[in-house]
Structures are given as C-alpha cells and as structure tokens.
Scaffold this motif. Structure first.
Motif, PDB file in Angstrom:
ATOM      1  N   HIS A  94       0.827  -1.198   0.000  1.00  0.00           N
ATOM      2  CA  HIS A  94       0.000   0.000   0.000  1.00  0.00           C
ATOM      3  C   HIS A  94       0.871   1.261   0.000  1.00  0.00           C
ATOM      4  O   HIS A  94       0.638   2.197  -0.763  1.00  0.00           O
ATOM      5  CB  HIS A  94      -0.891  -0.010   1.236  1.00  0.00           C
ATOM      6  CG  HIS A  94      -1.839   1.152   1.280  1.00  0.00           C
ATOM      7  ND1 HIS A  94      -2.852   1.305   0.362  1.00  0.00           N
ATOM      8  CD2 HIS A  94      -1.891   2.226   2.107  1.00  0.00           C
ATOM      9  CE1 HIS A  94      -3.495   2.416   0.605  1.00  0.00           C
ATOM     10  NE2 HIS A  94      -2.942   3.004   1.675  1.00  0.00           N
ATOM     11  N   ARG A  95       1.927   1.195   0.863  1.00  0.00           N
ATOM     12  CA  ARG A  95       2.781   2.365   0.944  1.00  0.00           C
ATOM     13  C   ARG A  95       3.509   2.607  -0.382  1.00  0.00           C
ATOM     14  O   ARG A  95       3.623   3.705  -0.872  1.00  0.00           O
ATOM     15  CB  ARG A  95       3.797   2.207   2.072  1.00  0.00           C
ATOM     16  CG  ARG A  95       4.251   3.544   2.598  1.00  0.00           C
ATOM     17  CD  ARG A  95       5.269   3.400   3.727  1.00  0.00           C
ATOM     18  NE  ARG A  95       4.798   2.563   4.824  1.00  0.00           N
ATOM     19  CZ  ARG A  95       5.634   1.878   5.620  1.00  0.00           C
ATOM     20  NH1 ARG A  95       6.943   1.923   5.412  1.00  0.00           N
ATOM     21  NH2 ARG A  95       5.172   1.138   6.604  1.00  0.00           N
ATOM     22  N   PHE A  96       3.978   1.464  -0.968  1.00  0.00           N
ATOM     23  CA  PHE A  96       4.681   1.583  -2.250  1.00  0.00           C
ATOM     24  C   PHE A  96       3.755   2.130  -3.324  1.00  0.00           C
ATOM     25  O   PHE A  96       4.140   2.970  -4.142  1.00  0.00           O
ATOM     26  CB  PHE A  96       5.210   0.213  -2.663  1.00  0.00           C
ATOM     27  CG  PHE A  96       5.908   0.249  -3.980  1.00  0.00           C
ATOM     28  CD1 PHE A  96       7.194   0.790  -4.063  1.00  0.00           C
ATOM     29  CD2 PHE A  96       5.309  -0.231  -5.132  1.00  0.00           C
ATOM     30  CE1 PHE A  96       7.838   0.826  -5.270  1.00  0.00           C
ATOM     31  CE2 PHE A  96       5.954  -0.180  -6.334  1.00  0.00           C
ATOM     32  CZ  PHE A  96       7.233   0.344  -6.416  1.00  0.00           C
ATOM     33  N   ASP A  97       2.483   1.665  -3.232  1.00  0.00           N
ATOM     34  CA  ASP A  97       1.499   2.113  -4.214  1.00  0.00           C
ATOM     35  C   ASP A  97       1.383   3.624  -4.182  1.00  0.00           C
ATOM     36  O   ASP A  97       1.316   4.287  -5.219  1.00  0.00           O
ATOM     37  CB  ASP A  97       0.155   1.467  -3.867  1.00  0.00           C
ATOM     38  CG  ASP A  97      -0.699   1.303  -5.098  1.00  0.00           C
ATOM     39  OD1 ASP A  97      -0.105   1.254  -6.200  1.00  0.00           O
ATOM     40  OD2 ASP A  97      -1.926   1.227  -4.969  1.00  0.00           O
ATOM     41  N   LEU A  98       1.374   4.159  -2.951  1.00  0.00           N
ATOM     42  CA  LEU A  98       1.203   5.599  -2.798  1.00  0.00           C
ATOM     43  C   LEU A  98       2.447   6.381  -3.202  1.00  0.00           C
ATOM     44  O   LEU A  98       2.373   7.346  -3.962  1.00  0.00           O
ATOM     45  CB  LEU A  98       0.864   5.926  -1.342  1.00  0.00           C
ATOM     46  CG  LEU A  98      -0.605   5.737  -0.959  1.00  0.00           C
ATOM     47  CD1 LEU A  98      -0.801   6.105   0.507  1.00  0.00           C
ATOM     48  CD2 LEU A  98      -1.500   6.594  -1.845  1.00  0.00           C
ATOM     49  N   SER A  99       3.596   5.935  -2.678  1.00  0.00           N
ATOM     50  CA  SER A  99       4.775   6.780  -2.862  1.00  0.00           C
ATOM     51  C   SER A  99       5.724   6.249  -3.941  1.00  0.00           C
ATOM     52  O   SER A  99       6.541   6.998  -4.463  1.00  0.00           O
ATOM     53  CB  SER A  99       5.539   6.895  -1.533  1.00  0.00           C
ATOM     54  OG  SER A  99       5.814   5.599  -1.060  1.00  0.00           O
ATOM     55  N   GLY A 100       5.621   4.979  -4.293  1.00  0.00           N
ATOM     56  CA  GLY A 100       6.594   4.410  -5.242  1.00  0.00           C
ATOM     57  C   GLY A 100       6.139   4.457  -6.687  1.00  0.00           C
ATOM     58  O   GLY A 100       6.910   4.827  -7.578  1.00  0.00           O
ATOM     59  N   THR A 101       4.877   4.137  -6.953  1.00  0.00           N
ATOM     60  CA  THR A 101       4.447   3.996  -8.350  1.00  0.00           C
ATOM     61  C   THR A 101       4.641   5.241  -9.203  1.00  0.00           C
ATOM     62  O   THR A 101       4.995   5.114 -10.360  1.00  0.00           O
ATOM     63  CB  THR A 101       2.980   3.530  -8.448  1.00  0.00           C
ATOM     64  OG1 THR A 101       2.266   4.073  -7.359  1.00  0.00           O
ATOM     65  CG2 THR A 101       2.907   2.016  -8.456  1.00  0.00           C
ATOM     66  N   PRO A 102       4.416   6.441  -8.649  1.00  0.00           N
ATOM     67  CA  PRO A 102       4.648   7.603  -9.520  1.00  0.00           C
ATOM     68  C   PRO A 102       6.056   7.595 -10.127  1.00  0.00           C
ATOM     69  O   PRO A 102       6.227   7.926 -11.296  1.00  0.00           O
ATOM     70  CB  PRO A 102       4.475   8.795  -8.566  1.00  0.00           C
ATOM     71  CG  PRO A 102       3.583   8.293  -7.500  1.00  0.00           C
ATOM     72  CD  PRO A 102       3.913   6.843  -7.337  1.00  0.00           C
ATOM     73  N   TYR A 103       7.015   7.146  -9.306  1.00  0.00           N
ATOM     74  CA  TYR A 103       8.383   7.102  -9.829  1.00  0.00           C
ATOM     75  C   TYR A 103       8.504   6.069 -10.938  1.00  0.00           C
ATOM     76  O   TYR A 103       9.191   6.274 -11.933  1.00  0.00           O
ATOM     77  CB  TYR A 103       9.366   6.773  -8.698  1.00  0.00           C
ATOM     78  CG  TYR A 103       9.476   7.897  -7.707  1.00  0.00           C
ATOM     79  CD1 TYR A 103      10.184   9.048  -8.043  1.00  0.00           C
ATOM     80  CD2 TYR A 103       8.852   7.837  -6.475  1.00  0.00           C
ATOM     81  CE1 TYR A 103      10.271  10.101  -7.148  1.00  0.00           C
ATOM     82  CE2 TYR A 103       8.918   8.879  -5.580  1.00  0.00           C
ATOM     83  CZ  TYR A 103       9.637  10.014  -5.916  1.00  0.00           C
ATOM     84  OH  TYR A 103       9.719  11.060  -5.044  1.00  0.00           O
TER      85      TYR A 103
END
Lengths: 325, 422
Positions: free
Chosen positions: A29-38
């Motif tokens: 979930h955290r990666f989804d929020l902060s990682g995917t844009p990258y």
C-alpha cells in the motif's frame, strides 16, 4: 516448558503467516502511494539516461582526450582542457558561431512577428477557419531534407525560380549560395517558411484565453486591425512569446540539415568560404570528414554551454519583462 | 549538441541494423546448416547474377546483399569497426576512403592468408590496400581510369577539330589543354565554358604526380610539394581565363549542365560515361572521348574487404576472391561497364575491344585501360580524401572572384592544417 504439539506448531505458523501478510499488504500500500509515480516516470529517465545523459558525459570524456580516427590508440591520450584552449583560438569555430547567430536572427525575428500576425488573423471568426488553422502547419510536417533540396533549387543561380522572378523586375542574378549575406538571407527564408506555421498555432492556442469581448469592444471603438493586434493580441501573448523565443534559440543553435542541403554537393563546409557553416555543421565536419573525434566533442560541449547561456539570458530577460508588465 | 544526437542516432541505427540483420537472418531462406554471408556495398556493383551462380556451385552458402548510400555506407563501416560489431562479412570500400581505413588494416582479414597475391591487380591498386606490415586488406574490384569526354558539336562550332585522335593531339599536356580552352572560348557560343569545374581539372593534374598530398612517412606535404602548387596554379590559370562553368561536381546544377551543354569537356572516368548517359540522354552521339592530357589517371573505383568481426572469414574471403577474379570482372565490364582492376585483363581482347555507342563509338576499353595502366603509383595518405576537396574550395573561391590566387592558397594551407591536426 510448553510441549510443542503438532497443533500448536501449526497455529503458530498460521499466526506468523497472517502477520507477514499484513506487513506485505502495508508495504504494498505504501509503495502504491509513494513508489508507483516514480515507476510511471521511470521510462523517461531511463531513456534520457541512455540516449541523453550518457552520451553527454561520454562526449565530455572524449573532449579531454586526443582521440583521432587516423592515430591508433589516441583515445588513451589525455590533454585535459587543451582542446578547449584550442577552441578559443579557432577562427572557424567563431566563424560558425557568427553564422549561426546571424542566420538565427534572420530566420527567427521575422518569423515570430509573422507568426503573431497570422495568429491574430486566424483568431477572427471566418469561414474555413479550422482548415486554415491546420493548413499553416503544413510546411512544418514536410521532410526537412526535401525542404532543403527544393529551396536549394529555388535559390539556384542559373535555373532558380527566385532569380527568374528577380530578373522579371530587372534585378541581376544573385548567387545565393556563394555570397555571405545572400546565403544567410536564403536560409532565413527557409527557416521562416518551415516554422512560422508552428509558432502561429502556439500563439493561437494562447489567444484562446483572450475573451472575444475585448476584440468586440475594440471594434465598437473603431480600432483598426493593427491597433487591436498591438494593444490586445501582443500583450496577451507575452508569456508565450518568451517560450517560443527560447525554443527558437535552441533550435537555431542546433541548425544543421537546412544549411547542409542548401550547399551544392552537400559538403559540411557551408560554401566555399564557410560563409554559412553553422556550429553543428562544424562539429559534423570535424568528426566525420576529418576524424577529429575529440575536437568535435569539444565543439559539441561548447555548443551545449552556449545553449545553457542563451536560455539563462532568455530567462532573466523574461523575468524582467514579466515584472515590468 | 549535435554529436550527442548523432551518437544517439548512430546507436539507434546500429541496433536497428542488428535487429534487421537478425530478422533477415531469421526470415531468410538460409536453410539449417547453410552459412549466410552478408555483403555490404554502396551502389550497384553488378554482382547479383554472380551471387546466384556462386550459390549454385556452393550449396552451403547463402548470400544477402545490403546496399546503402555512398556516405552512409562508409560512415557505418567506420562506426561498426570502432564499436567492435555490426559489420557485414564482406564490406566494399571506395578508392577515396581506402587510405583512411588502411590505418586500421589489422581490423581486416589479410587476403594473403587466403591465397591472393597483390600482383594479380594493377600495382597501384593493390598498393592502396596494403597495410603497414604488408597485409593485403582489400581486393581490387573496379577502377575508374580517366579520359577526356568532349562535345563534338561544340568543338565544331568553335572551329576545333572533332576527330578524337586530332583532339588528343591538341592536348599532350595540361598547359596545352588550357591553351586550347582559350582558343575554344574565342570561337564558342556565349555561355559555354571549357570545363565543368576547376577542382576536377586540379584532381586530374595532381593524380599524375609521383607524390601527392602525403609522403610515404604519412607526413602531409601539401605546403612543401611543388607538384601540388603547380597543379593549383594551372587550375587557377584556367579558371581565371574564364574556362570554368563554376559547377560543383554532383550538384543539381552540374547535372543540369550536361543537359544544357554548359561545358565542352569533362574529365571522365569509366563510370562517368554512365552518369552522362543518365543525365542527358538527349545528347547521345554528340559526345566523344579522347586521351586525357598527360596520358594517365584514375578517379574512383572500389575494393572488397572482410572485417575480422566476420564469423565466417574463410567463406567470405573465398567469395570476395570469386567476385574479384578476372573471369567475373571481365563479365561485369562487358555487361555493366565497370572497368576491371585485374592486371591480366589489360591484355584481354574482350576488354580492350569495348566501344560505347553513346560516345560516337569511342574505344572506351582501349582509352580507359590505357589511362589506368599508365598511372604512376602515388602514395595515398589517410587524410588525402579530406585534403582534395579543401583545395577544390580554394580554386572555387578564385573562380567566383572572391579571392586572389595567393589568398586562396594561403587559406588552403590553413584549412589543410586545421584538417590534419589531431
């Protein structure tokens, strides 16, 4: 001491799995929020790294060696900033810079003024407006090599259409390719022909933000077309003009194909006296014709720095214009 | 930054070529167990029927030809040799580029290891493809030779003889060629020049000198060699006498000049006869060919090489030897007009007896082989290909009245220095 029965082991393992599951979904979930844009923008940066940044740095590396096509092993000879010192005293480099600047001014200033006027005219309500608006872009989507070839013919000394037209009004044959001013003017015409439509579409897009009321009010006051242009269109376009000036400046500094095709025999010297050799042509000549790989890389870096300087100057200028308006 | 873009482009092109090559390999009709040989050339060399014949006699070989434009072909080869991959199994190299690639002779197969002897070709031809350690990196394909093509009708109008032997007698050397040009100008119709461009005349003159732009030590001697200055002076004298049509070779205006009859003579290698025919088919029969002043010369011609990158060096070297063998070269000359470079063919009646109807049945076989055979070997340095055009520009500046000869020469020396420093 607890006895490890098979069922207690099972229970404990199940609990561990549940905990890991929870941790995983939290992480996801955290990666989804902060990682995917990258991740979404990563393809650009990967491509830029491979095709932009790496060649840029590698060119810089080349510039501090003495790599020459005809000297085996010369890529391992380091000369530090020696190539840049040579560049400062290289007449042909300064000549190319002067040609590029002159062709740039002759090709950009009338072009942007014309583009503004065309955008102003296309802003009016009239029949076939969309068709005309699309039509102005046509020169821009033709192949640049074809444009260069055709204009080289139009500007031909003996059989060119332009000299024929001039002869009708009693003007002597002009050797467009041979003269310095003549070739600059001819190349300015080619650039203007190719890019005016593109810029007028950009201006037109900016003009969509201008309310028709302004023009209608001006009509009621009896303003002429030129008055409306000067007092409504141009001020509304100011930020866009800055953008297009910057883009044209960068494009000008990289100018290559048009002057190459304009030269009979297509040598990168830009005429018999280097009268229209641009910076990019000089890089090409040094690299491909003379095999001076390191020196070509040096000129490329100089071009890069000139672009940075030009954009910086543009930026400062535009800040002043914005704050004064 | 253009190099940056160029580089990216080169990388892209290289990877695309690899893809295409891989795709071609996958889709080609090379059967399992067959060896595919990729032949990369820069124009029609007339090999297509020969491939078929070779494949029939060598069932294990499949040949695929890739043709790219002259400039791009040599640039690709340069890039692929530098990058260490991407060349074909056989690569053609033009005479104007061979000296530049000879610096990297160790990146090519030495044909002496595959049974070729340099003596099979004209001495100067093999010499051009011989590396520093005597390795034979290229096999001679065609040569240009050099003769003088001239317009019979314009000669007649100017009151000059038209018979090719009498015409040749007008110009035993370049001095008399220029003098004849002055006579021609006096009687010729307005707007008709003696030759196309001063740089072509210059190239023909310097080609006959024992030493050209580079000494055998690879030192550039443009400034020191009196033969270069002499050729420059002769060409400049001719353009100042108004003999030049001021047309850049291979430009559109030059092409149009053939159609309009803008000049009466042009230095002509064997392959140019075809250029004239294509450019101005309506001038058929108006042209003729005479011996070049000085009696010898060459312009153009090519070599076949096998880069060491090739995974099938032995098969590729065999194919290259087959394509450049006298029997095949003679066939190519008779059917397609590319002048051979094999020494044994210079006594071959089938080659010597060749004539060209477009040029008033001129004995082209005789004329071109004579010029090529008489040519004194001149050492070609790696920079020679760059230097020639720079001197040509100097002559053009005089021709256009922009500079006096002394100024033009000074700038030539400056340009040559710029081109030859590392």
């Amino acid at each position: 001491m607890a006895v490890l029965t098979p069922s207690s082991v099972l229970r404990r393992r199940r609990n561990t799995i549940r905990a890991t599951d929870n941790r995983w979904s939290q992480l996801r979930h955290r990666f989804d929020l902060s990682g995917t844009p990258y991740l979404y923008i990563a393809p650009f940066f990967v491509a830029f790294g491979v095709f932009g940044l790496f060649p840029l740095l590698y060119t810089g590396w080349m510039a501090i060696t003495q790599w020459n096509r005809d000297i085996p092993g010369s890529e391992h000879t380091f000369v530090g900033l020696g190539n840049f010192a040579r560049l400062v005293h290289d007449d042909y480099f300064w000549n190319a810079l002067r040609n590029t600047a002159a062709i740039g001014v002759l090709g950009t200033v009338p072009q942007l003024l014309l583009a503004m006027w065309i955008a102003h005219l296309l802003q009016r309500k009239m029949r076939g407006r969309t068709l005309l608006r699309m039509g102005v872009l046509l020169p821009n989507i033709t192949s640049v090599a074809a444009v260069g070839l055709i204009f080289a013919q139009l500007f031909g000394r003996d059989l060119g259409l332009i000299n024929w037209g001039l002869s009708l009004v009693g003007i002597d044959k002009v050797d467009w390719q041979s003269g310095t001013w003549q070739s600059w003017v001819a190349l300015g015409v080619i650039l203007t022909w190719r890019w005016t439509g593109y810029n007028s579409l950009i201006y037109l897009a900016a003009l969509q933000a201008v309310s028709d009321d302004l023009y209608e009010a001006a009509d009621l006051d009896g303003a002429s077309q030129f008055q409306k242009f000067r007092t409504i269109t141009v001020p509304a376009l100011r930020p866009t003009i800055i953008f297009s000036v910057i883009m044209s400046t960068i494009g000008t500094i990289q100018l290559f194909t048009e002057p190459l095709m304009f030269n009979p025999g297509m040598s990168p010297t830009g005429g018999d006296s280097r009268q229209f050799q641009t910076l990019a042509m000089y890089v090409y000549e040094q690299f491909w014709t003379h095999g001076k790989y390191s020196y070509a890389a040096t000129v490329s870096w100089a071009m890069f720095m000139i672009i940075v300087l030009a954009v910086g100057a543009n930026y400062l200028l535009s800040r002043r214009i914005r704050s004064s308006s | 930054m253009h190099t940056r873009r160029l580089k990216a482009l080169t990388v892209l092109t290289a990877s695309c070529l690899a893809l295409v090559a891989a795709a071609a390999g996958a889709c080609s009709s090379a059967k399992p167990g067959q060896t595919q040989l990729d032949v990369e050339i820069f124009g029609d060399m007339g090999y297509r029927d020969l491939y078929t014949r070779y494949e029939q006699s060598h069932p294990g070989i499949k040949i695929v030809e890739h043709v790219v434009s002259y400039d791009d072909h040599h640039k690709n080869l340069q890039a692929h040799l530098l990058g260490g991959s991407g060349t074909g199994d056989i690569e053609a190299i033009d005479g104007g580029y061979i000296a530049q690639f000879r610096v990297m002779a160790d990146k090519f197969v030495d044909f002496r290891d595959y049974g070729a002897t340099p003596g099979q070709w004209l001495p100067w031809k093999s010499q051009q493809a011989t590396g520093a350690n005597g390795q034979l990196m290229g096999l001679g394909a065609d040569v240009g030779g050099l003769a003088m093509c001239y317009r019979r009708d314009l000669f007649a109008q100017a009151g000059l003889p038209t018979d090719r032997d009498q015409v040749a007698a007008l110009w035993p050397d370049w001095q008399s060629y220029i003098a004849t040009g002055k006579r021609f100008k006096a009687g010729a119709p307005d707007g008709v020049a003696w030759f196309d461009s001063g740089s072509n005349v210059f190239n023909a003159i310097i080609g006959q000198a024992p030493v050209g732009y580079t000494a055998t030590s690879n030192k550039v001697v443009v400034a020191e060699n009196p033969a270069v200055k002499r050729a420059f002076n002769l060409a400049v004298e001719a353009v100042q006498a108004g003999e030049s049509a001021k047309l850049a070779t291979f430009s559109q205006q030059w092409n149009a000049g053939f159609q309009r009859g803008s000049f009466a003579t042009v230095a002509c290698p064997a392959w140019m006869t075809d250029t004239i025919k294509q450019n101005a088919p309506q001038t058929s029969g108006k042209w003729d060919i005479a011996t070049i002043p000085g009696g010898s010369g060459n312009w153009g011609g090519s070599f076949l090489t096998v880069p060491k990158q090739s995974k099938h060096q032995k098969e590729a070297a065999e194919l290259a030897r087959y394509l450049t063998a006298p029997e095949q070269a003679s066939w190519i000359f008779r059917t397609q007009g590319h002048l051979p470079s094999q020494a044994s063919l210079y006594n071959d009646p089938a080659v010597l007896g060749n004539t060209n109807a477009f040029f008033n049945n001129a004995p082209t076989g005789q004329l071109f082989t004579e010029a090529a055979k008489n040519l004194r070997p001149q050492y070609q340095g790696p920079k020679d290909g760059d230097i020639g055009p720079l001197i040509g520009l100097g002559i053009t500046r005089v021709d256009k009245g922009k500079q006096r000869p002394a100024q033009a020469w000074d700038q030539v020396l400056k340009d040559v220095a710029n081109a030859t420093e590392p």
